[in-house]
Design an enzyme around this catalytic site. Structure first.
Site, PDB file in Angstrom:
ATOM      1  N   GLY A  30     -12.771  -5.312  -2.296  1.00 36.85           N
ATOM      2  CA  GLY A  30     -11.380  -4.990  -1.970  1.00 36.85           C
ATOM      3  C   GLY A  30     -11.031  -3.566  -2.324  1.00 36.85           C
ATOM      4  CB  ALA A  31     -13.227  -0.763  -2.908  1.00 35.11           C
ATOM      5  CG  ASN A  32      -9.578  -1.613   2.174  1.00 37.24           C
ATOM      6  OD1 ASN A  32      -9.697  -2.512   1.345  1.00 37.24           O
ATOM      7  ND2 ASN A  32      -8.906  -1.759   3.300  1.00 37.24           N
ATOM      8  N   GLY A  34      -5.043  -0.338  -2.857  1.00 39.24           N
ATOM      9  CA  GLY A  34      -4.546  -0.964  -4.074  1.00 39.24           C
ATOM     10  C   GLY A  34      -5.387  -0.692  -5.307  1.00 39.24           C
ATOM     11  CB  ILE A  35      -6.050  -2.824  -8.284  1.00 34.65           C
ATOM     12  CG1 ILE A  35      -4.573  -3.034  -8.626  1.00 34.65           C
ATOM     13  CG2 ILE A  35      -6.857  -2.719  -9.574  1.00 34.65           C
ATOM     14  CD1 ILE A  35      -4.285  -4.354  -9.329  1.00 34.65           C
ATOM     15  N   GLY A  36      -8.258  -1.909  -6.120  1.00 31.32           N
ATOM     16  CA  GLY A  36      -9.665  -1.677  -5.812  1.00 31.32           C
ATOM     17  C   GLY A  36      -9.940  -0.232  -5.452  1.00 31.32           C
ATOM     18  CB  SER A 166      -3.672 -13.030 -12.912  1.00 27.86           C
ATOM     19  OG  SER A 166      -2.264 -13.131 -13.037  1.00 27.86           O
ATOM     20  CE1 TYR A 194      -3.427 -14.441  -7.760  1.00 27.56           C
ATOM     21  CE2 TYR A 194      -2.075 -14.725  -9.723  1.00 27.56           C
ATOM     22  CZ  TYR A 194      -2.919 -13.942  -8.947  1.00 27.56           C
ATOM     23  OH  TYR A 194      -3.264 -12.679  -9.364  1.00 27.56           O
TER      24      TYR A 194
END
Length: 311
Positions: A30-32, A34-36, A166, A194
């Site tokens: 998920g690196a494209n 936000g946090i990633g 989380s 979640y």
């Protein structure tokens, strides 16, 4: 993601990543954005080779890599992209197969940052599991197990597995292990699903750390804190604006992931928030439930419950 940690972190000097990671290779899911994206940027700034993984169009990853190179001054060829869709266990297996087919010099890993996650999604995955459980936990479990053989220490420093959890894991009714329940659709972020998926992440990190030689590979769960990012994209626009007005930016949220990925002498199996060890859920004290989850996760993913390395 989730709720901000209850601590005095705001009064403390902020930790800043300083330890060079030259030539060390990391995968960040998920690196494209936000946090990633912030995590990948932080690692690249320290000299790491970073593989950005995710399911969104390759163009978005190409743009992300261009931005990282521009912001950090790193060589563009120290960044690469591989497709990975955590909604599908077959996609995870294909990712691992593609990794195995890389040139030998490009297979060695120092770090795996399991960053990607969702707040909630209707329906069930192609594998028949509730979406939060599949994306946030089960596919991460399989990915970690499959790339584990490629994780190796560098210069006496143990390799790292960092799993984004989380504080929502604190607000559950226990570790879910009932398959019938886990195959039923959930109700998103404000249901128990979640938090349960993140409780499973913490349980996995503890179980994995027990089975690893901490001198070779260490595993950590981290809470990034509430963050203004695409994580909330499934929420109504007004809710996203409210969250953005009080949440931290992704670069601040990435600090604890970077801390566990680059600092020495941390407790493998630990749960970290605000760049320090934090209190995890009392449900994790149930060894029986944690062992059940481990065994069932191995069965669901086709991995060995005894050997942590695939045959």
């Amino acid at each position: 993601m989730g709720f901000p940690p209850i601590s005095s972190a705001a009064q403390k000097p902020q930790w800043v990543p300083r330890n060079e990671q030259t030539s060390r290779r990391f995968i960040v899911t998920g690196a494209n954005r936000g946090i990633g994206f912030a995590t990948a940027t932080g690692l690249a700034a320290l000299g790491a080779h970073v593989v950005l993984a995710g399911h969104e169009p390759s163009e978005s990853f190409s743009e992300a890599m261009d931005r990282i190179a521009m912001e950090t001054g790193c060589a563009r060829d120290s960044l690469s992209y591989m497709p990975l869709d955590l909604r599908s266990l077959d996609s995870v297996r294909q990712f691992a197969k593609s990794w195995q087919q890389r040139p030998e010099a490009e297979r060695a890993l120092f770090g795996l940052i399991n960053n990607a996650g969702i707040a909630g999604m209707p329906g069930v995955s192609p594998d028949g599991f509730e979406m939060c459980f599949q994306v946030n936990y089960l596919s991460m479990f399989l990915l970690t197990r499959l790339v584990l053989p490629y994780l190796h220490p560098v210069d006496g420093e143990p390799a790292r597995i960092v799993c984004v959890s989380s504080s929502a894991h604190l607000f559950t009714l226990g570790i879910p292990t009932d398959e019938k329940y886990l195959r039923q659709p959930g109700a998103g972020f404000f249901s128990l699903r979640y938090g349960e998926s993140k409780l499973c992440v913490n349980s996995f990190v503890r179980q994995l750390a027990k089975r690893l030689d901490s001198a070779q590979v260490q595993a950590f769960a981290v809470h990034p804190g509430s963050t203004a990012s695409g994580f909330w994209s499934s929420f109504p626009a007004w809710a996203q604006r409210c969250i953005a007005s009080v949440a931290q930016d992704p670069s601040a949220a990435a600090r604890t992931s970077l801390y566990c990925a680059t600092e020495s002498k941390l407790l493998s199996g630990g749960y970290y928030a605000g760049c320090e060890q934090a209190n995890a859920s009392f449900w994790l004290g149930s060894t029986e439930k944690s062992e059940q989850l481990w065994l069932k996760s191995c069965a669901w993913t086709g991995t060995s419950p005894n050997s942590i390395l695939p045959k």
